[in-house]
Design a protein around this motif. Structure first.
Motif, PDB file in Angstrom:
ATOM      1  N   GLU A   1       0.835  -1.210   0.000  1.00 21.10           N
ATOM      2  CA  GLU A   1       0.000   0.000   0.000  1.00 21.10           C
ATOM      3  C   GLU A   1       0.859   1.244   0.000  1.00 21.10           C
ATOM      4  O   GLU A   1       0.589   2.203  -0.719  1.00 21.10           O
ATOM      5  CB  GLU A   1      -0.919   0.038   1.218  1.00 21.10           C
ATOM      6  N   GLU A   2       1.921   1.230   0.842  1.00 20.09           N
ATOM      7  CA  GLU A   2       2.792   2.403   0.898  1.00 20.09           C
ATOM      8  C   GLU A   2       3.421   2.646  -0.467  1.00 20.09           C
ATOM      9  O   GLU A   2       3.486   3.779  -0.939  1.00 20.09           O
ATOM     10  CB  GLU A   2       3.898   2.185   1.934  1.00 20.09           C
ATOM     11  N   ALA A   3       3.867   1.563  -1.096  1.00 16.30           N
ATOM     12  CA  ALA A   3       4.512   1.711  -2.401  1.00 16.30           C
ATOM     13  C   ALA A   3       3.554   2.310  -3.411  1.00 16.30           C
ATOM     14  O   ALA A   3       3.899   3.245  -4.140  1.00 16.30           O
ATOM     15  CB  ALA A   3       5.022   0.358  -2.888  1.00 16.30           C
ATOM     16  N   THR A   4       2.336   1.778  -3.431  1.00 18.61           N
ATOM     17  CA  THR A   4       1.350   2.294  -4.384  1.00 18.61           C
ATOM     18  C   THR A   4       1.066   3.759  -4.135  1.00 18.61           C
ATOM     19  O   THR A   4       1.029   4.559  -5.064  1.00 18.61           O
ATOM     20  CB  THR A   4       0.015   1.515  -4.278  1.00 18.61           C
ATOM     21  N   SER A   5       0.877   4.134  -2.851  1.00 19.76           N
ATOM     22  CA  SER A   5       0.533   5.536  -2.612  1.00 19.76           C
ATOM     23  C   SER A   5       1.722   6.440  -2.882  1.00 19.76           C
ATOM     24  O   SER A   5       1.559   7.557  -3.374  1.00 19.76           O
ATOM     25  CB  SER A   5      -0.020   5.731  -1.199  1.00 19.76           C
ATOM     26  N   LEU A   6       2.943   5.956  -2.596  1.00 18.76           N
ATOM     27  CA  LEU A   6       4.121   6.770  -2.908  1.00 18.76           C
ATOM     28  C   LEU A   6       4.225   7.011  -4.407  1.00 18.76           C
ATOM     29  O   LEU A   6       4.422   8.151  -4.847  1.00 18.76           O
ATOM     30  CB  LEU A   6       5.400   6.070  -2.410  1.00 18.76           C
ATOM     31  N   LEU A   7       4.069   5.946  -5.184  1.00 16.74           N
ATOM     32  CA  LEU A   7       4.157   6.090  -6.634  1.00 16.74           C
ATOM     33  C   LEU A   7       3.057   7.013  -7.152  1.00 16.74           C
ATOM     34  O   LEU A   7       3.299   7.853  -8.012  1.00 16.74           O
ATOM     35  CB  LEU A   7       4.065   4.720  -7.306  1.00 16.74           C
ATOM     36  N   ARG A   8       1.838   6.849  -6.590  1.00 15.83           N
ATOM     37  CA  ARG A   8       0.742   7.702  -7.036  1.00 15.83           C
ATOM     38  C   ARG A   8       1.053   9.166  -6.747  1.00 15.83           C
ATOM     39  O   ARG A   8       0.809  10.044  -7.565  1.00 15.83           O
ATOM     40  CB  ARG A   8      -0.568   7.322  -6.344  1.00 15.83           C
ATOM     41  N   LYS A   9       1.591   9.416  -5.544  1.00 16.91           N
ATOM     42  CA  LYS A   9       1.906  10.799  -5.169  1.00 16.91           C
ATOM     43  C   LYS A   9       2.963  11.361  -6.117  1.00 16.91           C
ATOM     44  O   LYS A   9       2.824  12.478  -6.608  1.00 16.91           O
ATOM     45  CB  LYS A   9       2.399  10.840  -3.724  1.00 16.91           C
ATOM     46  N   ASN A  10       3.996  10.586  -6.394  1.00 16.62           N
ATOM     47  CA  ASN A  10       5.039  11.046  -7.314  1.00 16.62           C
ATOM     48  C   ASN A  10       4.452  11.364  -8.677  1.00 16.62           C
ATOM     49  O   ASN A  10       4.830  12.345  -9.315  1.00 16.62           O
ATOM     50  CB  ASN A  10       6.128   9.976  -7.467  1.00 16.62           C
ATOM     51  N   LEU A  11       3.539  10.507  -9.117  1.00 16.84           N
ATOM     52  CA  LEU A  11       2.910  10.721 -10.410  1.00 16.84           C
ATOM     53  C   LEU A  11       2.140  12.037 -10.419  1.00 16.84           C
ATOM     54  O   LEU A  11       2.255  12.846 -11.333  1.00 16.84           O
ATOM     55  CB  LEU A  11       1.961   9.560 -10.724  1.00 16.84           C
ATOM     56  N   GLU A  12       1.348  12.279  -9.347  1.00 16.53           N
ATOM     57  CA  GLU A  12       0.578  13.523  -9.256  1.00 16.53           C
ATOM     58  C   GLU A  12       1.501  14.724  -9.307  1.00 16.53           C
ATOM     59  O   GLU A  12       1.257  15.675 -10.042  1.00 16.53           O
ATOM     60  CB  GLU A  12      -0.239  13.569  -7.959  1.00 16.53           C
ATOM     61  N   ASN A  13       2.568  14.682  -8.498  1.00 16.04           N
ATOM     62  CA  ASN A  13       3.511  15.796  -8.468  1.00 16.04           C
ATOM     63  C   ASN A  13       4.127  16.039  -9.827  1.00 16.04           C
ATOM     64  O   ASN A  13       4.215  17.173 -10.290  1.00 16.04           O
ATOM     65  CB  ASN A  13       4.633  15.530  -7.456  1.00 16.04           C
ATOM     66  N   ALA A  14       4.545  14.935 -10.476  1.00 16.45           N
ATOM     67  CA  ALA A  14       5.178  15.085 -11.789  1.00 16.45           C
ATOM     68  C   ALA A  14       4.202  15.719 -12.773  1.00 16.45           C
ATOM     69  O   ALA A  14       4.552  16.632 -13.518  1.00 16.45           O
ATOM     70  CB  ALA A  14       5.650  13.729 -12.302  1.00 16.45           C
ATOM     71  N   LYS A  15       2.943  15.260 -12.747  1.00 17.98           N
ATOM     72  CA  LYS A  15       1.956  15.807 -13.684  1.00 17.98           C
ATOM     73  C   LYS A  15       1.706  17.281 -13.397  1.00 17.98           C
ATOM     74  O   LYS A  15       1.588  18.092 -14.317  1.00 17.98           O
ATOM     75  CB  LYS A  15       0.646  15.028 -13.607  1.00 17.98           C
ATOM     76  N   ALA A  16       1.604  17.637 -12.113  1.00 24.49           N
ATOM     77  CA  ALA A  16       1.365  19.034 -11.754  1.00 24.49           C
ATOM     78  C   ALA A  16       2.536  19.906 -12.205  1.00 24.49           C
ATOM     79  O   ALA A  16       2.338  20.970 -12.800  1.00 24.49           O
ATOM     80  CB  ALA A  16       1.153  19.162 -10.254  1.00 24.49           C
ATOM     81  N   SER A  17       3.778  19.440 -11.943  1.00 20.84           N
ATOM     82  CA  SER A  17       4.954  20.195 -12.377  1.00 20.84           C
ATOM     83  C   SER A  17       4.938  20.391 -13.874  1.00 20.84           C
ATOM     84  O   SER A  17       5.268  21.465 -14.373  1.00 20.84           O
ATOM     85  CB  SER A  17       6.241  19.468 -12.004  1.00 20.84           C
ATOM     86  N   LEU A  18       4.551  19.331 -14.597  1.00 27.01           N
ATOM     87  CA  LEU A  18       4.523  19.424 -16.051  1.00 27.01           C
ATOM     88  C   LEU A  18       3.554  20.499 -16.507  1.00 27.01           C
ATOM     89  O   LEU A  18       3.841  21.294 -17.398  1.00 27.01           O
ATOM     90  CB  LEU A  18       4.139  18.069 -16.646  1.00 27.01           C
ATOM     91  N   GLU A  19       2.378  20.569 -15.851  1.00 23.92           N
ATOM     92  CA  GLU A  19       1.397  21.582 -16.248  1.00 23.92           C
ATOM     93  C   GLU A  19       1.942  22.977 -16.054  1.00 23.92           C
ATOM     94  O   GLU A  19       1.812  23.837 -16.925  1.00 23.92           O
ATOM     95  CB  GLU A  19       0.111  21.413 -15.440  1.00 23.92           C
ATOM     96  N   VAL A  20       2.569  23.213 -14.884  1.00 20.54           N
ATOM     97  CA  VAL A  20       3.140  24.531 -14.624  1.00 20.54           C
ATOM     98  C   VAL A  20       4.191  24.859 -15.677  1.00 20.54           C
ATOM     99  O   VAL A  20       4.248  25.962 -16.221  1.00 20.54           O
ATOM    100  CB  VAL A  20       3.778  24.575 -13.217  1.00 20.54           C
ATOM    101  N   LEU A  21       5.021  23.856 -15.981  1.00 22.99           N
ATOM    102  CA  LEU A  21       6.091  24.039 -16.955  1.00 22.99           C
ATOM    103  C   LEU A  21       5.531  24.428 -18.317  1.00 22.99           C
ATOM    104  O   LEU A  21       6.027  25.327 -18.987  1.00 22.99           O
ATOM    105  CB  LEU A  21       6.871  22.732 -17.077  1.00 22.99           C
ATOM    106  N   ILE A  22       4.472  23.730 -18.728  1.00 22.06           N
ATOM    107  CA  ILE A  22       3.873  24.016 -20.025  1.00 22.06           C
ATOM    108  C   ILE A  22       3.318  25.434 -20.055  1.00 22.06           C
ATOM    109  O   ILE A  22       3.462  26.157 -21.044  1.00 22.06           O
ATOM    110  CB  ILE A  22       2.779  22.980 -20.349  1.00 22.06           C
ATOM    111  N   ALA A  23       2.686  25.852 -18.938  1.00 19.63           N
ATOM    112  CA  ALA A  23       2.171  27.222 -18.879  1.00 19.63           C
ATOM    113  C   ALA A  23       3.321  28.225 -18.974  1.00 19.63           C
ATOM    114  O   ALA A  23       3.225  29.240 -19.672  1.00 19.63           O
ATOM    115  CB  ALA A  23       1.380  27.425 -17.594  1.00 19.63           C
ATOM    116  N   ASP A  24       4.440  27.935 -18.282  1.00 18.49           N
ATOM    117  CA  ASP A  24       5.618  28.805 -18.367  1.00 18.49           C
ATOM    118  C   ASP A  24       6.082  28.927 -19.803  1.00 18.49           C
ATOM    119  O   ASP A  24       6.386  30.023 -20.287  1.00 18.49           O
ATOM    120  CB  ASP A  24       6.780  28.222 -17.542  1.00 18.49           C
TER     121      ASP A  24
END
Lengths: 127, 180
Positions: free
Chosen positions: B120-143
């Motif tokens: 469970e920890e592994a899944t939630s860690l990976l999910r969190k990393n995925l969310e962060n990466a996607k959010a960073s990507l959106e900001v980057l694209i807007a920049d």
């Protein structure tokens, strides 16, 4: 890609500038979409090749790649997975194509507006 | 008479800069712009060209970051996939698995560090990393979009200053030949 000609008198308003900016953004998005569409098409081709290979093989258990590992998966399940992946990719491809059409249409509209105002002073074609 | 060339507030809000990238101010009137800068045409053109170069440098950097993120995201998704599907496959079919006991998973964190997690920890860690990466990507694209707009504005300004100069020369020449 866009340049203004030499020595013209036409004034550029903020609205014109915004239109030019928008055209630039749309053009970028257009190229990105072309790349994404190409990648999705290649993926579908790979899926098709894989499923053809599958039909030819007599093995019951196939090594199916998940990330960097290969899992031993029964042939039927692999077939099903490939089908699912193909369906997902095809839907994604459709969406991309729709977006591309919308972008092309918007670019055509903007071209009309900008050429009307600036005529020869602006170049909106791909070099 | 044209208004002064300060950052606009028409329709959409215009920011003076975004995350360290200065905005290119839109020029309403070239003559007034040159007066404000207090530079002659050539110096203005040089200044604008330099600005353009700086924008390009930042653009290269952001594009590189974007490529990295875009590679990272499918990676994380594949890990999540492997995690979820290995459960189904762990009925003995996946006999070469190094992790046979499905209670713990080892995740490679990079920098020669590997940690063991419960599934469970592994899944939630990976999910969190995925969310962060996607959010960073959106900001980057807007920049990047903001940056490209500033590049376009600067390019158009350069063209307009140049055209204005050409126009001025013609006017001066016309006047000179009238007088003589």
């Amino acid at each position: 890609m866009q340049q203004a000609g030499g020595g013209s008198e036409t004034e550029v308003t903020w609205e014109d500038q915004q239109n030019i900016n928008k055209f630039g953004r749309l053009n970028n998005r257009y190229h990105e979409l072309e790349d994404e569409i190409r990648i999705a098409k290649e993926a579908n081709e790979n899926f098709e090749d894989a499923s053809n290979e599958l039909i030819l093989t007599d093995e019951e258990v196939v090594r199916f790649q998940i990330g960097e590992v290969f899992a031993h998966v029964p042939k039927d399940e692999v077939e099903m997975r490939i089908e699912q992946m193909t369906e997902t990719t095809t839907k994604h491809l459709e969406k991309l194509k729709d977006e591309k059409d919308a972008v092309v249409a918007q670019m055509a509209d903007l071209k009309k507006v900008l050429y009307a105002k600036f005529k020869d002073s602006i170049n909106l074609e791909e070099d | 008479m044209a208004t002064s060339a300060s950052p606009q507030q028409p329709g959409g809000a215009v920011v003076a800069e975004r995350r360290g990238i200065p905005a290119a101010s839109f020029v309403e009137d070239v003559q007034i712009y040159l007066n404000q800068l207090g530079l002659d045409v050539n110096s203005t053109l040089a200044f604008l060209q330099e600005r353009l170069q700086q924008y390009k440098v930042v653009e290269m950097k952001l594009l590189a970051q974007q490529r990295d993120l875009q590679a990272k995201i499918p990676d994380i998704e594949k890990c999540l996939d492997a995690l979820l599907t290995d459960f189904e496959a762990s009925e003995g079919i996946y006999s070469r698995a190094r992790v046979e006991d499905i209670d713990s998973v080892c995740l490679w964190l990079g920098a020669n560090v590997m940690l063991e997690y419960s599934c469970e920890e592994a899944t939630s860690l990976l999910r969190k990393n995925l969310e962060n990466a996607k959010a960073s990507l959106e900001v980057l694209i807007a920049d990047l979009q903001f940056l490209r707009d500033q590049v376009t504005i600067t390019q158009v300004t350069i063209a307009r200053v140049y055209n204005w100069d050409v126009h001025q020369r013609r006017v001066r020449q016309a006047l000179a030949s009238q007088d003589s």
